[in-house]
Design a protein around this motif. Sequence first.
Motif, PDB file in Angstrom:
ATOM      1  N   LYS A   3      35.884  54.942  36.982  1.00 36.63           N
ATOM      2  CA  LYS A   3      37.297  54.586  36.845  1.00 36.63           C
ATOM      3  C   LYS A   3      37.866  54.106  38.173  1.00 36.63           C
ATOM      4  N   ILE A   4      37.480  54.768  39.253  1.00 34.29           N
ATOM      5  CA  ILE A   4      37.959  54.383  40.583  1.00 34.29           C
ATOM      6  C   ILE A   4      37.480  52.975  40.932  1.00 34.29           C
ATOM      7  N   ILE A   5      36.192  52.698  40.625  1.00 34.64           N
ATOM      8  CA  ILE A   5      35.629  51.368  40.888  1.00 34.64           C
ATOM      9  C   ILE A   5      36.349  50.311  40.067  1.00 34.64           C
ATOM     10  N   ASN A   6      36.601  50.629  38.799  1.00 38.56           N
ATOM     11  CA  ASN A   6      37.296  49.682  37.921  1.00 38.56           C
ATOM     12  C   ASN A   6      38.707  49.394  38.428  1.00 38.56           C
ATOM     13  N   ILE A   7      39.413  50.441  38.848  1.00 36.99           N
ATOM     14  CA  ILE A   7      40.771  50.257  39.366  1.00 36.99           C
ATOM     15  C   ILE A   7      40.739  49.417  40.643  1.00 36.99           C
ATOM     16  N   PHE A   8      39.759  49.716  41.502  1.00 38.45           N
ATOM     17  CA  PHE A   8      39.626  48.964  42.752  1.00 38.45           C
ATOM     18  C   PHE A   8      39.356  47.488  42.470  1.00 38.45           C
ATOM     19  N   GLN A   9      38.477  47.208  41.514  1.00 34.93           N
ATOM     20  CA  GLN A   9      38.163  45.821  41.173  1.00 34.93           C
ATOM     21  C   GLN A   9      39.385  45.095  40.623  1.00 34.93           C
ATOM     22  N   ILE A  10      40.162  45.780  39.807  1.00 34.94           N
ATOM     23  CA  ILE A  10      41.368  45.166  39.242  1.00 34.94           C
ATOM     24  C   ILE A  10      42.377  44.853  40.353  1.00 34.94           C
ATOM     25  N   ILE A  11      42.516  45.789  41.297  1.00 31.62           N
ATOM     26  CA  ILE A  11      43.437  45.580  42.429  1.00 31.62           C
ATOM     27  C   ILE A  11      42.994  44.369  43.253  1.00 31.62           C
ATOM     28  N   VAL A  12      41.682  44.274  43.498  1.00 32.02           N
ATOM     29  CA  VAL A  12      41.155  43.148  44.273  1.00 32.02           C
ATOM     30  C   VAL A  12      41.417  41.835  43.555  1.00 32.02           C
ATOM     31  N   ILE A  13      41.218  41.807  42.233  1.00 24.75           N
ATOM     32  CA  ILE A  13      41.462  40.587  41.449  1.00 24.75           C
ATOM     33  C   ILE A  13      42.937  40.196  41.516  1.00 24.75           C
ATOM     34  N   ILE A  14      43.824  41.166  41.419  1.00 23.90           N
ATOM     35  CA  ILE A  14      45.260  40.883  41.484  1.00 23.90           C
ATOM     36  C   ILE A  14      45.624  40.299  42.853  1.00 23.90           C
ATOM     37  N   CYS A  43      38.590  33.504  47.646  1.00 25.38           N
ATOM     38  CA  CYS A  43      39.172  34.324  46.570  1.00 25.38           C
ATOM     39  C   CYS A  43      38.527  34.015  45.225  1.00 25.38           C
ATOM     40  N   LEU A  44      38.252  32.747  44.967  1.00 30.43           N
ATOM     41  CA  LEU A  44      37.598  32.365  43.705  1.00 30.43           C
ATOM     42  C   LEU A  44      36.189  32.947  43.631  1.00 30.43           C
ATOM     43  N   ILE A  45      35.482  32.953  44.754  1.00 29.17           N
ATOM     44  CA  ILE A  45      34.129  33.526  44.790  1.00 29.17           C
ATOM     45  C   ILE A  45      34.180  35.027  44.516  1.00 29.17           C
ATOM     46  N   VAL A  46      35.150  35.703  45.120  1.00 28.73           N
ATOM     47  CA  VAL A  46      35.278  37.151  44.932  1.00 28.73           C
ATOM     48  C   VAL A  46      35.600  37.477  43.471  1.00 28.73           C
ATOM     49  N   ILE A  47      36.534  36.757  42.886  1.00 30.44           N
ATOM     50  CA  ILE A  47      36.905  36.984  41.478  1.00 30.44           C
ATOM     51  C   ILE A  47      35.698  36.755  40.579  1.00 30.44           C
ATOM     52  N   THR A  48      34.949  35.672  40.845  1.00 25.25           N
ATOM     53  CA  THR A  48      33.757  35.367  40.045  1.00 25.25           C
ATOM     54  C   THR A  48      32.713  36.471  40.181  1.00 25.25           C
ATOM     55  N   ALA A  49      32.537  36.965  41.399  1.00 22.97           N
ATOM     56  CA  ALA A  49      31.552  38.026  41.638  1.00 22.97           C
ATOM     57  C   ALA A  49      31.904  39.292  40.868  1.00 22.97           C
ATOM     58  N   ILE A  50      33.186  39.638  40.850  1.00 26.96           N
ATOM     59  CA  ILE A  50      33.621  40.840  40.122  1.00 26.96           C
ATOM     60  C   ILE A  50      33.410  40.671  38.625  1.00 26.96           C
ATOM     61  N   ILE A  51      33.746  39.490  38.112  1.00 26.83           N
ATOM     62  CA  ILE A  51      33.583  39.228  36.672  1.00 26.83           C
ATOM     63  C   ILE A  51      32.103  39.297  36.289  1.00 26.83           C
ATOM     64  N   LEU A  52      31.236  38.671  37.098  1.00 26.12           N
ATOM     65  CA  LEU A  52      29.795  38.692  36.806  1.00 26.12           C
ATOM     66  C   LEU A  52      29.235  40.101  36.909  1.00 26.12           C
ATOM     67  N   TYR A  53      29.710  40.854  37.894  1.00 28.22           N
ATOM     68  CA  TYR A  53      29.252  42.228  38.083  1.00 28.22           C
ATOM     69  C   TYR A  53      29.590  43.091  36.862  1.00 28.22           C
ATOM     70  N   ARG A  54      30.780  42.880  36.332  1.00 26.75           N
ATOM     71  CA  ARG A  54      31.219  43.674  35.182  1.00 26.75           C
ATOM     72  C   ARG A  54      30.545  43.220  33.887  1.00 26.75           C
ATOM     73  N   LYS A  55      30.280  41.922  33.789  1.00 22.14           N
ATOM     74  CA  LYS A  55      29.767  41.366  32.532  1.00 22.14           C
ATOM     75  C   LYS A  55      28.248  41.489  32.419  1.00 22.14           C
ATOM     76  N   TYR A  56      27.560  41.373  33.564  1.00 20.48           N
ATOM     77  CA  TYR A  56      26.096  41.380  33.526  1.00 20.48           C
ATOM     78  C   TYR A  56      25.540  42.553  34.327  1.00 20.48           C
ATOM     79  N   LYS A  57      25.976  43.742  33.985  1.00 13.18           N
ATOM     80  CA  LYS A  57      25.549  44.939  34.709  1.00 13.18           C
ATOM     81  C   LYS A  57      24.047  45.191  34.599  1.00 13.18           C
ATOM     82  N   LYS A  58      23.431  44.737  33.504  1.00 11.42           N
ATOM     83  CA  LYS A  58      22.017  44.991  33.295  1.00 11.42           C
ATOM     84  C   LYS A  58      21.129  43.939  33.951  1.00 11.42           C
TER      85      LYS A  58
END
Length: 264
Positions: A3-14, A43-58
């Motif tokens: 949950k902490i990681i998810n909140i941190f990622q959302i804050i970074v995206i914002i 910023c676009l690279i960071v947002i993309t990295a977070i999205i890929l990290y969340r979507k392709y965890k496996k």
Amino acid sequence: MKKIINIFQIIVIIICNLLIVSFVFTMLRNIVNHGNVIGTIGCLIVITAIILYRKYKKNKKIKLVSKLILIFTGIFAIYCVVVSSFMLSGMMNTPQTAFSSGTDGTYEPETVIVLGCKTINGHPSVMLAARLDKAAEYLEENPQAVCIVTGGKGSDEIEAEAVTMERYLITKGIDSARIYTEDKATNTEENIRYSAEIIKKEKLPENVVIVSESYHVYRGMRNAQKQGLNAASLPAPTNTPWALPSYWLREIFAVSRDFAADLL
């Protein structure tokens, strides 16, 4: 922990999205520099990295690349905070704290150096006018101080910035006898180096007050100290707050370049 990681990622995206809005808005106002261009891409690279990290965890490869990008981003963010602390220290080093009063309480004359900025058809831009207004105010309060206006002629300018700056200060009531013009400099290092030459030639006070935006005065002071001058800062108000992230990030790169040059 998740949950902490998810909140941190959302804050970074914002934060990244807010910065992108600022960078793009600044560029749409015809202010394009290293700060907003690199900032937008980063910023676009960071947002993309977070999205890929969340979507392709496996997917181990995507996850690893995303992690490395985010780790680098974290290190860069810490570095920006460190450099910003230096820039903030420059803002705090005002004439009152640096050298306005001698050890016996008497006034020590100063040379005010106003760093040049873009002019438009022989008139100061909004940023330059703010610097000049701040300088004029200080010169009125300190009648023994003299002033150097420094700035050469850009390809899109009809005259040297220093000429425009001198004329503006005179309209503000500053005696032309107190103003020295330096009309060849094309960057901050030259602004200070050529101003230092005038100080030595004219035997002006070596206590200098650097006038520029808050994020810029540290670099001006640093260059002045390299020239053997005693430097303080006089930050001008920021009349374009929407552009501050762009200018601040650009200044971080400029300070970093100076640090690297000193090491080489």
